[in-house]
Structure formats: C-alpha cells, structure tokens
Write a protein that holds these residues in place. Structure first.
Motif, PDB file in Angstrom:
ATOM      1  N   MET A  87      -2.491  -1.012  -5.126  1.00  0.00           N
ATOM      2  CA  MET A  87      -3.176  -2.239  -4.723  1.00  0.00           C
ATOM      3  C   MET A  87      -4.547  -1.943  -4.124  1.00  0.00           C
ATOM      4  O   MET A  87      -5.519  -2.661  -4.384  1.00  0.00           O
ATOM      5  CB  MET A  87      -2.309  -3.005  -3.724  1.00  0.00           C
ATOM      6  CG  MET A  87      -1.113  -3.709  -4.336  1.00  0.00           C
ATOM      7  SD  MET A  87      -1.585  -5.140  -5.327  1.00  0.00           S
ATOM      8  CE  MET A  87      -2.222  -6.230  -4.060  1.00  0.00           C
ATOM      9  N   SER A 125       3.216  -7.786  -4.446  1.00  0.00           N
ATOM     10  CA  SER A 125       3.168  -8.335  -5.801  1.00  0.00           C
ATOM     11  C   SER A 125       2.815  -9.822  -5.781  1.00  0.00           C
ATOM     12  O   SER A 125       2.050 -10.304  -6.621  1.00  0.00           O
ATOM     13  CB  SER A 125       4.507  -8.116  -6.508  1.00  0.00           C
ATOM     14  OG  SER A 125       5.537  -8.881  -5.904  1.00  0.00           O
ATOM     15  N   ILE A 129       5.272  -5.550 -10.771  1.00  0.00           N
ATOM     16  CA  ILE A 129       5.648  -4.999  -9.462  1.00  0.00           C
ATOM     17  C   ILE A 129       6.875  -5.727  -8.917  1.00  0.00           C
ATOM     18  O   ILE A 129       7.778  -5.097  -8.339  1.00  0.00           O
ATOM     19  CB  ILE A 129       4.468  -5.110  -8.486  1.00  0.00           C
ATOM     20  CG1 ILE A 129       3.252  -4.340  -9.016  1.00  0.00           C
ATOM     21  CG2 ILE A 129       4.855  -4.575  -7.106  1.00  0.00           C
ATOM     22  CD1 ILE A 129       1.988  -4.542  -8.208  1.00  0.00           C
ATOM     23  N   ILE A 136       6.979  -4.178  -1.242  1.00  0.00           N
ATOM     24  CA  ILE A 136       6.676  -4.216  -2.680  1.00  0.00           C
ATOM     25  C   ILE A 136       6.598  -5.652  -3.182  1.00  0.00           C
ATOM     26  O   ILE A 136       5.640  -6.043  -3.871  1.00  0.00           O
ATOM     27  CB  ILE A 136       7.749  -3.428  -3.470  1.00  0.00           C
ATOM     28  CG1 ILE A 136       7.745  -1.958  -3.041  1.00  0.00           C
ATOM     29  CG2 ILE A 136       7.521  -3.551  -4.973  1.00  0.00           C
ATOM     30  CD1 ILE A 136       8.898  -1.148  -3.625  1.00  0.00           C
ATOM     31  N   THR A 174       2.922   1.378  -4.431  1.00  0.00           N
ATOM     32  CA  THR A 174       2.414   0.017  -4.597  1.00  0.00           C
ATOM     33  C   THR A 174       1.190  -0.217  -3.721  1.00  0.00           C
ATOM     34  O   THR A 174       0.200  -0.817  -4.162  1.00  0.00           O
ATOM     35  CB  THR A 174       3.500  -1.013  -4.242  1.00  0.00           C
ATOM     36  OG1 THR A 174       4.671  -0.756  -5.025  1.00  0.00           O
ATOM     37  CG2 THR A 174       3.023  -2.429  -4.529  1.00  0.00           C
TER      38      THR A 174
END
Length: 351
Positions: free
Chosen positions: A184, A47, A227, A43, A180
């Motif tokens: 993305m 980010s 995130i 994660i 996530t």
C-alpha cells in the motif's frame, strides 16, 4: 537522514520479529487468536481503505469478496477425505473433489478469484456514484452470499464448510499484514496512488488532467478485492469453519468501522484502528458477565460491551472527526521532531 530512517526501520522490524517469537511461544491460544484477528483486520481494513478512503468510492461489497476468498481457500486446502465427510447431503462436484493445494497457492488463487468477481461487478457498477454505488455493491455482496447458500454441490450450501485446515498462525497473519502495508505504501506513493487521490478529491478535475476515471476506479476496486480475498482466506483458515451467514453486511460494517475510526485515506490509522477495535471488542467481554467486586456483585447485562464500545467510538468521532489519524501517516522524521519538541535537549555550557 535516510540512513537513520533505514536503521530505525530495521530495528522496528527486528523488534516485531522478536515479539512474534515471544508471542508464538508464550501466549495462550486465546491471546494468539486475538492477535491473528487484529492482523487480519489490518489486511481487510487496508483493502477497503484503498477503495473507499484513497479513491473515494463508496463501496459496501467487501463481505462478498471475503466470502469468495474464504471459500476458495477452504475448498483448495481441504483434503479429499474431509470433503467427502463434509458434503454428505450432496456430493461435491468432480473437479473439486480431489483438488488439494498448499496454503500459499490457495491464498493467491483466493485473491485472483475475488479480483475476477470484482472485475465482473465493477464493469456495470463503477459508473455509478455515491449512494447508488453503495447500494449496488451491497446488492452484489448479498447476491454472492445467496449463491453460496444455494450451491450445495460446490459450497455445501447453508451448512457451510467445517474442518478447514488451520494454517493461519501469527507468522501468516502478521506476514500478510506487513506485505499489505508495504504494498500500500508503494502503491499510494506511485503515479497510480496520486491518480486515486485526484479522483477522490475531484473527478471532473482529474479527468480534465488526463486521468482515465473508469480505468483507475477499476484498478482500485480489483486490487482491493484481491487483498480482501486473501484476508478472507486467512480468516476462514483461522476460524476453521465458515458458512454464508458469516458474510452478511455486519462484516462489511466492522471493516468500515476500522477505516472510519483510523482515518479514511490513512494507512497508519487503519493499522492502529484494527488493533484498537478488534482487541477492544474482545477485552470488554467482561461487561457481559457478572462482576464480583467483593463487597458487591454486579449482574451481567448481555450486549453491554457493545453499548460501552459504541459510546467510546462516539467520543472518538466527536473529538477526531476525520478519525484518529485523518489522512496523516507515520514517519520517523515526524516522530523525532515531536520528541524533540516535547523533550528538548538542553546542552550545558561549561564556564
């Protein structure tokens, strides 16, 4: 072909769920902790890769966003009784004293506050480029840490927070990592993702094509901070105790290491690298301790695992200058084509 890829994806998800069920019931607490850390670093890595890898912004302020997320989640999930015990030098401020929320809303609030902080920071610093942007974001990250150290009635100062409810488990961490990754993938394939890549390649050309530089930079910066705040909240809940010293530049460097090793601008590379780096650092701990081979005993050397791990990383960087994956991504079509080349199927013709 689309049906085949969809079927393979469903099978992969089912295998992941079976693995999580097995790990949750059979592995010990130490092994579960490593797996949780791997998923959380996925994660955090994604980010930061959104900001640094896909948009090309050299930001070093990730530890600050993680700190905001970790403290927000902790303060919102701790019970009033635990807060009263923790804040013994100076009472916690009244609005936070009796505030208690479930874990999911607390995580979302952590992400929102981190994004808000990024919005405030981004307004002045995103007009900078290169090293100047890196220095500015690093400075703001340190400012956040210093503020948390000196706000005794809100963050408990340098003493930090303890007895944080341990909500983070394999389902939360891997679920967050999966969401996530999915987010993305859709973001990078969208028009916004293409704009991010255009800014990374050439800002002048992107602006001449009608892409708003500041708008898209801010969007990338704020989304990455959101995130990171969620990842920081999961990390704080996993550790059970946090303090401002945890969120120094070293933490940002660890996340940066993940995306550089995996490939700047690669979702697949970040996922692979997060597991390699996190598990590698843990499983090399035996190098710091005395090794008994039966016929000889090798005394342990403190810090040897970091030296060996650094050498391994140097070898990877030498042979893979753009990281393990570069800017490439995993796809079922590529995997099947690779397997067909390596293991060609020869059809026998009968006579």
């Amino acid at each position: 072909m689309k049906r085949r890829n969809l079927a393979l994806s469903i099978i992969a998800i089912a295998l992941l769920l079976l693995f999580l069920i097995f790990a949750d019931s059979s592995l010990d607490s130490y092994q579960k902790r490593i797996l949780n850390l791997c998923a959380i670093y996925v994660i955090l890595g994604l980010s930061m890769n959104l900001i640094n890898g896909f948009t090309g912004l050299f930001s070093l302020g990730h530890a600050g966003f993680m700190a905001v997320g970790a403290y927000t989640t902790a303060l919102l999930t701790m019970s009033p009784a635990i807060k009263e015990q923790t804040f013994y030098l100076e009472p916690i401020v009244a609005p936070l004293a009796n505030l208690n929320m479930p874990f999911l809303p607390a995580l979302l609030m952590a992400g929102i506050l981190s994004a808000f902080v990024a919005f405030i920071i981004g307004a002045p610093v995103l007009r900078l480029k290169g090293d100047y942007l890196a220095i500015a974001t690093l400075g703001f990250s340190e400012i956040i840490r210093i503020i948390f150290t000196n706000t005794q009635s809100i963050t408990n100062g340098s003493l930090g927070l303890k007895s944080i409810p341990p909500h983070t488990n394999l389902w939360w961490s891997f679920g967050g990592a999966a969401l996530t990754v999915i987010f993305m993938v859709f973001l990078i394939k969208s028009s916004y993702g293409k704009a991010f890549k255009a800014i990374r390649e050439d800002e002048i050309a992107a602006e001449s094509m009608g892409i708003g530089l500041f708008k898209h930079k801010m969007l990338s910066f704020v989304t990455g901070a959101f995130i990171a705040g969620v990842g920081g909240g999961l990390l704080g809940s996993l550790l059970g105790a946090i303090n401002p010293n945890m969120f120094r530049f070293v933490l940002t460097f660890n996340v940066l290491l993940v995306i550089v090793l995996g490939g700047m601008g690669s979702i697949t590379g970040t996922v692979i690298s997060a597991f390699v780096v996190t598990s590698g650092l843990e499983y090399l701990r035996f190098l710091d301790e005395t090794i008994d081979l039966g016929f000889i005993e090798i005394p342990g050397v403190a810090g040897l695992r970091m030296v060996v791990f650094a050498l391994l990383l140097m070898m990877v960087v030498v042979f893979f200058r753009n990281g393990l994956m570069g800017t490439n991504e995993f796809s079922w079509d590529k995997l099947i084509s690779f397997l067909k080349r390596k293991f060609p199927f020869k059809k026998e013709v009968g006579h």
